[in-house]
Structures are given as C-alpha cells and as structure tokens.
Design an enzyme around this catalytic site. Structure first.
Site, mmCIF file in Angstrom:
data_model
loop_
_atom_site.group_PDB
_atom_site.id
_atom_site.type_symbol
_atom_site.label_atom_id
_atom_site.label_comp_id
_atom_site.label_asym_id
_atom_site.label_seq_id
_atom_site.Cartn_x
_atom_site.Cartn_y
_atom_site.Cartn_z
ATOM 1 N N ARG A 40 49.044 43.538 32.933
ATOM 2 C CA ARG A 40 48.325 43.518 31.657
ATOM 3 C C ARG A 40 49.186 42.806 30.621
ATOM 4 O O ARG A 40 50.410 42.835 30.689
ATOM 5 C CB ARG A 40 48.055 44.940 31.171
ATOM 6 C CG ARG A 40 47.042 45.688 31.981
ATOM 7 C CD ARG A 40 46.887 47.119 31.437
ATOM 8 N NE ARG A 40 45.959 47.848 32.255
ATOM 9 C CZ ARG A 40 46.291 48.509 33.366
ATOM 10 N NH1 ARG A 40 47.545 48.529 33.775
ATOM 11 N NH2 ARG A 40 45.373 49.139 34.065
ATOM 12 N N LYS A 64 49.850 51.163 29.893
ATOM 13 C CA LYS A 64 48.548 51.829 29.811
ATOM 14 C C LYS A 64 48.448 53.033 30.742
ATOM 15 O O LYS A 64 47.825 54.026 30.410
ATOM 16 C CB LYS A 64 47.435 50.838 30.132
ATOM 17 C CG LYS A 64 46.053 51.440 30.004
ATOM 18 C CD LYS A 64 44.960 50.438 30.221
ATOM 19 C CE LYS A 64 43.595 51.095 30.113
ATOM 20 N NZ LYS A 64 42.525 50.171 30.397
ATOM 21 N N HIS A 139 42.888 39.528 29.293
ATOM 22 C CA HIS A 139 42.663 40.174 30.588
ATOM 23 C C HIS A 139 42.248 39.166 31.666
ATOM 24 O O HIS A 139 42.281 39.478 32.850
ATOM 25 C CB HIS A 139 41.616 41.273 30.440
ATOM 26 C CG HIS A 139 42.104 42.612 30.875
ATOM 27 N ND1 HIS A 139 43.308 43.139 30.484
ATOM 28 C CD2 HIS A 139 41.542 43.529 31.684
ATOM 29 C CE1 HIS A 139 43.464 44.323 31.039
ATOM 30 N NE2 HIS A 139 42.403 44.581 31.769
ATOM 31 N N ARG A 142 45.000 38.720 34.358
ATOM 32 C CA ARG A 142 45.049 39.779 35.376
ATOM 33 C C ARG A 142 43.863 39.671 36.334
ATOM 34 O O ARG A 142 44.008 39.818 37.543
ATOM 35 C CB ARG A 142 45.051 41.129 34.654
ATOM 36 C CG ARG A 142 45.157 42.349 35.528
ATOM 37 C CD ARG A 142 45.409 43.556 34.619
ATOM 38 N NE ARG A 142 45.151 44.824 35.254
ATOM 39 C CZ ARG A 142 46.051 45.539 35.920
ATOM 40 N NH1 ARG A 142 47.268 45.078 36.074
ATOM 41 N NH2 ARG A 142 45.733 46.704 36.437
ATOM 42 N N HIS A 165 43.126 51.348 40.554
ATOM 43 C CA HIS A 165 41.720 51.706 40.355
ATOM 44 C C HIS A 165 41.351 52.859 41.273
ATOM 45 O O HIS A 165 41.923 53.011 42.349
ATOM 46 C CB HIS A 165 40.816 50.512 40.658
ATOM 47 C CG HIS A 165 40.879 49.437 39.618
ATOM 48 N ND1 HIS A 165 40.454 48.154 39.853
ATOM 49 C CD2 HIS A 165 41.310 49.442 38.325
ATOM 50 C CE1 HIS A 165 40.622 47.423 38.771
ATOM 51 N NE2 HIS A 165 41.140 48.177 37.833
ATOM 52 N N TYR A 174 35.702 44.584 38.593
ATOM 53 C CA TYR A 174 36.751 44.143 37.669
ATOM 54 C C TYR A 174 37.120 42.676 37.880
ATOM 55 O O TYR A 174 37.278 41.926 36.933
ATOM 56 C CB TYR A 174 37.982 45.037 37.859
ATOM 57 C CG TYR A 174 39.132 44.705 36.961
ATOM 58 C CD1 TYR A 174 39.151 45.123 35.637
ATOM 59 C CD2 TYR A 174 40.218 43.980 37.427
ATOM 60 C CE1 TYR A 174 40.208 44.822 34.800
ATOM 61 C CE2 TYR A 174 41.282 43.673 36.600
ATOM 62 C CZ TYR A 174 41.268 44.100 35.293
ATOM 63 O OH TYR A 174 42.317 43.787 34.466
#
Length: 194
Positions: A40, A64, A139, A142, A165, A174
């Site tokens: 990230r 995060k 993002h 990533r 995840h 994603y």
C-alpha cells in the site's frame, strides 16, 4: 471514493514508467516500487534508504493491517518483502549519495520527510492523464502487482495471502479479474444470434 483499476496492459505500464522516468527518477522508482512489491502507498512512503539499499528483501509492519500481523502484545510480526533484481538495480542507482536515514521517497519540502499520499496521487494522476488511463489512484500500483502475479500463475490463494484477504472472491474482485469476466460475459452477447 472512486474505485481504481489495475493497469492491465504491459505496454501501458511501460509507457507510464517511461513518462515518469523522463520527469523524475524518484517518481519512476515510486511507480516501480509499488508494482514490484504490492505494498500500500502508506507502507511504501515509510521506507527508508537503509531498509532497502543493497538488499534482496526487507521487512515491514503494514500500517493498515497491524491487527493481522500481531501474534501477541509482546511483539509484532513483520512482513518479509522480496526485492526483485530489476527493483534492486533501480534502488541502488537512485540512492547514490543518499544517507541511510533518508526516506526513499523524500519530499523536496523541508527536512527529511517522505512525500505525502496526496503528492503520490498527483504524480500518478499526471502520468495516467498523459498515458490516457482512467480509474487510476495510488491503489492502482498494488492492484497492478496483484493482476500481473495472477495473470502469470493464476494462484489466487497466494495473492489472498499476500494481500491478507479473507476470501478468494475478495482478491479476484480487488485485482479486477472479476471485472474482466463480467466484461467478457457482456461482450459474448455480441455472438448470440438474437
């Protein structure tokens, strides 16, 4: 909040990289660091020269998801991030003359501070505009990493682990693979004789 996409086209990735390289070596490295590590932007911006210079991997505590990386109150588990040879060469070249304590993506504003998330976004937005790309944000780096890894080996379980995840569905959504499948399903209607 806008939903950003990975850059799916290798030529577009090269085009963005070339554009950034022509403007600023730091910005080129930022782009490459993101698509080669899958981190990230909040984690990328905390990296210092001493963390990565002349190394084939480094460790990071993800900003995060600290909760998922802690095993107990006594210590935090750090995530090991491999640095591929292409990225090592870029880092080593870029870091010539820098101190180990310098942030890798150092701001030109004032003391030893990293660029901000907003600045990182602006860098990518300008490059995306120049290269005719839409739905781009920080993002995207990533997601591009994930998309490229998935296209190479189709190992969704590996990516699920890398991204931390909870389900394969979340990982596929994603990285935009579900969106690709949806697009193909709609386009297949062109072949129907109705």
């Amino acid at each position: 909040m806008n939903f950003v996409q990975p850059i799916r086209d290798l030529e577009k990735i090269s085009e963005v990289r070339s554009f950034l390289a022509s403007k600023n070596k730091r910005d080129e490295l930022l782009f490459c660091f993101g698509i080669y590590t899958g981190l990230r932007i909040s984690d990328i911006l905390t990296v210092k020269v001493q963390d990565v210079l002349d190394k084939d991997h480094f460790y990071i505590v993800e900003q995060k998801t600290k909760k998922a990386k802690q095993r107990s109150k006594k210590y935090t588990v750090r995530k090991r991030i491999p640095l591929i040879k292409k990225l090592q060469r870029l880092i080593n070249s870029y870091c010539e003359g820098m101190r180990g304590s310098d942030y890798l993506f150092k701001s030109r504003q004032g003391k030893n501070r990293p660029i901000t998330r907003v600045r990182a976004y602006d860098i990518l937005r300008v490059a995306a505009h120049h290269c005719d790309l839409n739905e781009i944000g920080t993002h995207t780096l990533r997601k591009t990493f994930g998309y490229l890894v998935y296209q190479n080996d189709k190992d969704v379980a590996l990516l699920q682990d890398i991204f931390n995840h909870s389900t394969p569905y979340i990982t596929l959504k994603y990285i935009g693979v579900n969106q690709d499948a949806i697009q193909e399903a709609y386009e297949a209607l062109n072949n129907l004789r109705i």
